[in-house]
Enzyme design. Structure first.
Site, mmCIF file in Angstrom:
data_model
loop_
_atom_site.group_PDB
_atom_site.id
_atom_site.type_symbol
_atom_site.label_atom_id
_atom_site.label_comp_id
_atom_site.label_asym_id
_atom_site.label_seq_id
_atom_site.Cartn_x
_atom_site.Cartn_y
_atom_site.Cartn_z
ATOM 1 N N ARG A 215 0.828 -1.205 0.000
ATOM 2 C CA ARG A 215 0.000 0.000 0.000
ATOM 3 C C ARG A 215 0.858 1.249 0.000
ATOM 4 O O ARG A 215 1.703 1.422 0.884
ATOM 5 C CB ARG A 215 -0.931 -0.002 1.211
ATOM 6 C CG ARG A 215 -1.860 -1.204 1.145
ATOM 7 C CD ARG A 215 -3.017 -1.095 2.082
ATOM 8 N NE ARG A 215 -3.874 -2.275 1.905
ATOM 9 C CZ ARG A 215 -5.037 -2.452 2.490
ATOM 10 N NH1 ARG A 215 -5.503 -1.530 3.304
ATOM 11 N NH2 ARG A 215 -5.738 -3.540 2.268
ATOM 12 N N GLU A 217 0.714 4.074 1.099
ATOM 13 C CA GLU A 217 0.260 5.077 2.069
ATOM 14 C C GLU A 217 1.350 6.138 2.142
ATOM 15 O O GLU A 217 2.491 5.841 2.421
ATOM 16 C CB GLU A 217 0.094 4.463 3.471
ATOM 17 C CG GLU A 217 -0.433 3.035 3.492
ATOM 18 C CD GLU A 217 -1.872 2.959 3.908
ATOM 19 O OE1 GLU A 217 -2.487 4.038 4.024
ATOM 20 O OE2 GLU A 217 -2.379 1.844 4.103
ATOM 21 N N ARG A 223 1.113 2.942 12.745
ATOM 22 C CA ARG A 223 0.377 1.691 12.513
ATOM 23 C C ARG A 223 0.175 1.373 11.035
ATOM 24 O O ARG A 223 -0.650 0.544 10.676
ATOM 25 C CB ARG A 223 -0.945 1.708 13.264
ATOM 26 C CG ARG A 223 -1.757 2.910 12.990
ATOM 27 C CD ARG A 223 -2.893 3.103 13.953
ATOM 28 N NE ARG A 223 -3.715 4.154 13.394
ATOM 29 C CZ ARG A 223 -4.895 3.949 12.851
ATOM 30 N NH1 ARG A 223 -5.434 2.769 12.860
ATOM 31 N NH2 ARG A 223 -5.567 4.950 12.325
ATOM 32 N N HIS A 224 0.915 2.053 10.165
ATOM 33 C CA HIS A 224 0.852 1.729 8.744
ATOM 34 C C HIS A 224 2.231 1.388 8.204
ATOM 35 O O HIS A 224 3.206 2.053 8.524
ATOM 36 C CB HIS A 224 0.293 2.911 7.937
ATOM 37 C CG HIS A 224 -1.172 3.128 8.144
ATOM 38 N ND1 HIS A 224 -1.640 4.034 9.062
ATOM 39 C CD2 HIS A 224 -2.246 2.546 7.575
ATOM 40 C CE1 HIS A 224 -2.978 4.010 9.036
ATOM 41 N NE2 HIS A 224 -3.366 3.106 8.146
ATOM 42 N N GLU A 356 -7.567 -1.045 14.978
ATOM 43 C CA GLU A 356 -8.215 -1.942 14.006
ATOM 44 C C GLU A 356 -7.241 -3.021 13.589
ATOM 45 O O GLU A 356 -6.137 -2.732 13.148
ATOM 46 C CB GLU A 356 -8.658 -1.157 12.757
ATOM 47 C CG GLU A 356 -9.299 -2.076 11.719
ATOM 48 C CD GLU A 356 -9.482 -1.426 10.343
ATOM 49 O OE1 GLU A 356 -9.842 -0.245 10.274
ATOM 50 O OE2 GLU A 356 -9.264 -2.143 9.335
ATOM 51 N N SER A 359 -10.773 -6.295 8.988
ATOM 52 C CA SER A 359 -11.999 -5.796 8.372
ATOM 53 C C SER A 359 -12.624 -6.931 7.591
ATOM 54 O O SER A 359 -11.913 -7.688 6.932
ATOM 55 C CB SER A 359 -11.692 -4.668 7.386
ATOM 56 O OG SER A 359 -11.445 -3.474 8.058
ATOM 57 N N ARG A 407 -0.472 -5.712 12.722
ATOM 58 C CA ARG A 407 -1.436 -5.022 13.594
ATOM 59 C C ARG A 407 -1.824 -5.896 14.789
ATOM 60 O O ARG A 407 -1.951 -5.422 15.904
ATOM 61 C CB ARG A 407 -2.707 -4.690 12.815
ATOM 62 C CG ARG A 407 -2.560 -3.555 11.851
ATOM 63 C CD ARG A 407 -2.739 -2.210 12.540
ATOM 64 N NE ARG A 407 -2.601 -1.147 11.568
ATOM 65 C CZ ARG A 407 -3.626 -0.634 10.895
ATOM 66 N NH1 ARG A 407 -4.859 -1.048 11.133
ATOM 67 N NH2 ARG A 407 -3.419 0.309 10.008
#
Ligand code: ATP
Ligand code: MG
Length: 433
Positions: A215, A217, A223-224, A356, A359, A407
């Site tokens: 990703r 980001e 947390r990424h 989180e 999902s 995570r």
């Protein structure tokens, strides 16, 4: 068996007392008292003491005391019970073989109690990983993955691997890495979402993948990551998202039970108690109320940011709960493939200590509805032709989830930075080592 070792440090016991053994590892510390010297040797199990006397073996003594810290050696000697040393046994060496000399000075200390910057640690990750508390994280991580796999196999899931080089965005997100694929552009997969759904049209019924997310980001957060790992699950013939949540919460319980007794947890000063099932389910609407009661402003319909997630986490912590679901998100806050339920969706996120970690949802299995939702999300169904095709010739109701491994490790072990949980993190600034 290795020519350099007959025993690991923790394998020394009454049987080895008085016998010749060969041990090998890294020289953690050397204390030279002149006529006697103590060397602490570290291997994958822990440390042991080598006690050498100048008078008895002057050559061996000299070789050992002149070593640099973190050099790798193999030592042949007599094992002797001695209740004064750490694990109850010491080695009186007869022979030392130096397998690799460490340069000095070391870029960072291994046992010193000084705080080392995260960047220094990551620049020297191979050294950082020699530290007991860092190794503990990865031993626990290993156990987590192993127990997840064990659970899923027992539940009839088969392990699959889907492509990581893809031609178009899996979720229409913008955070994709573009790569050159011969004459064309391609992307690195941000999740196996579309492929695991297509597999539901094959008759496999239950699949899981332990793989990578890429990703792009832009923002460096705690947390990424730009490259992370995840456990993805997809299952067919479900009634609704509740069936998926039941698998997920039982998997969490199984993982917690498998790791709760690990001695690595005490090394990190952590205790884990397996949650009781069912985990609390908080509807999005209730979560919004909780967040507003905590004094934060939030509009109904928007996705929860990290502050909002933490606010719910704090309320749950007061209730003594670490794992919980937030369910029934507004349809607009979830990706196009999520099954609608009025203006809400059959979706859920799983949280651990306010973060989180997963999902999931029931997915749309009706081709026309899926195409309509793609359009409503501003996406072009033409870009999703190969995916949509799988919905035209018999697609059962299905759903699944994606859970980030880093995570989970981070939130379970209460670590402040996700970079602690992956061997060689990739973030906005870091591409090496
Ligand atoms: P967030 O809102 O926290 O950025 P997300 O909702 O975008 O995450 P999903 O697409 O739901 O992420 O991905 C499923 C799971 O994968 C997340 O719950 C999380 O555990 C993990 N995950 C997603 N993106 C990242 C990332 N950049 N770094 C580490 N883990 C991630
Ligand atoms: Mg999510």
């Amino acid at each position: 068996m290795s020519p350099y070792r007959t025993h690991y440090s923790k394998e020394l016991n009454q049987d080895s007392d008085g016998k010749e053994v060969v041990v090998a590892g890294w020289v953690e510390d050397i204390r030279n008292l002149g006529s006697i010297a103590f060397i602490i040797l570290r291997d994958r199990q822990g440390t042991l003491q080598i006690t050498t006397f100048k008078k008895e073996h002057p050559e061996v003594f000299k070789k050992l005391v002149s070593l640099s810290r973190e050099s790798v050696i193999s030592v042949r000697g007599i094992c002797r019970a001695n209740e004064k040393v750490r694990n109850g046994y010491e080695i009186i060496p007869k022979d030392v073989e130096i397998l690799s000399r460490a340069e000095t000075p070391l870029p960072m200390g291994i046992v010193d109690k000084v705080n080392v910057e995260m960047d220094t640690r990551l620049d020297n990750r191979f050294l950082d990983l020699r530290r007991e508390e860092v190794r503990a994280i990865f031993l626990i991580r290993d156990k987590i993955i192993d127990s997840a796999r064990e659970f899923l196999r027992k539940e009839g899931f088969i392990e699959v691997h889907t492509p990581k080089i893809i031609s178009s965005a899996s979720e229409g997100g913008t955070n994709l890495f573009r790569i050159k694929y011969f004459e064309r552009d391609a992307f690195l997969a941000q999740s196996p979402q579309l492929y695991k759904q297509m597999l539901m049209a094959t008759g496999f019924d239950r699949v899981y993948e332990i793989g990578w997310y890429f990703r792009a980001e832009e923002h460096n957060t705690r947390r990424h990551l730009n490259e992370s790992t995840a456990i993805d699950v997809e299952m067919a013939f479900i009634e609704n998202e509740e069936d998926v949540m039941k698998i997920l919460e039982r998997m969490i319980l199984h993982i917690c039970r498998k790791i709760e007794g690990m001695e690595e947890l005490s090394r990190l000063g952590i205790e884990i108690t397996a949650p009781s099932l069912p985990l609390p389910r908080i509807r999005y609407d209730e979560a919004i109320d909780m967040i507003r009661k905590k004094g934060l402003e939030i509009e109904w319909g928007s996705d929860l940011g990290s502050d909002e997630e933490r606010a719910v986490g704090d309320v749950m912590k007061e209730r003594g709960v670490s794992f919980y679901f937030i369910t029934k998100y507004p349809l607009d806050a979830k990706p196009f493939y999520t099954m609608p339920e009025g203006n809400l969706s059959r979706s859920f996120d799983l949280f651990c200590n306010g973060i989180e970690i997963a999902s999931g949802s029931q997915r749309i299995h009706d081709h026309d509805l899926l195409e309509k939702r793609l359009r409503e999300d501003g996406l072009d169904p033409d870009d999703f032709k190969a995916y949509l095709k799988a919905f035209r010739y018999g697609m059962p109701p299905h759903g699944g989830f994606g859970m980030g491994i880093e995570r989970l490790v981070m939130s379970l072990l209460n670590l402040k930075n996700i970079r602690e949980c992956i061997l060689f993190p990739r973030d906005r600034n870091r591409l090496t080592p």
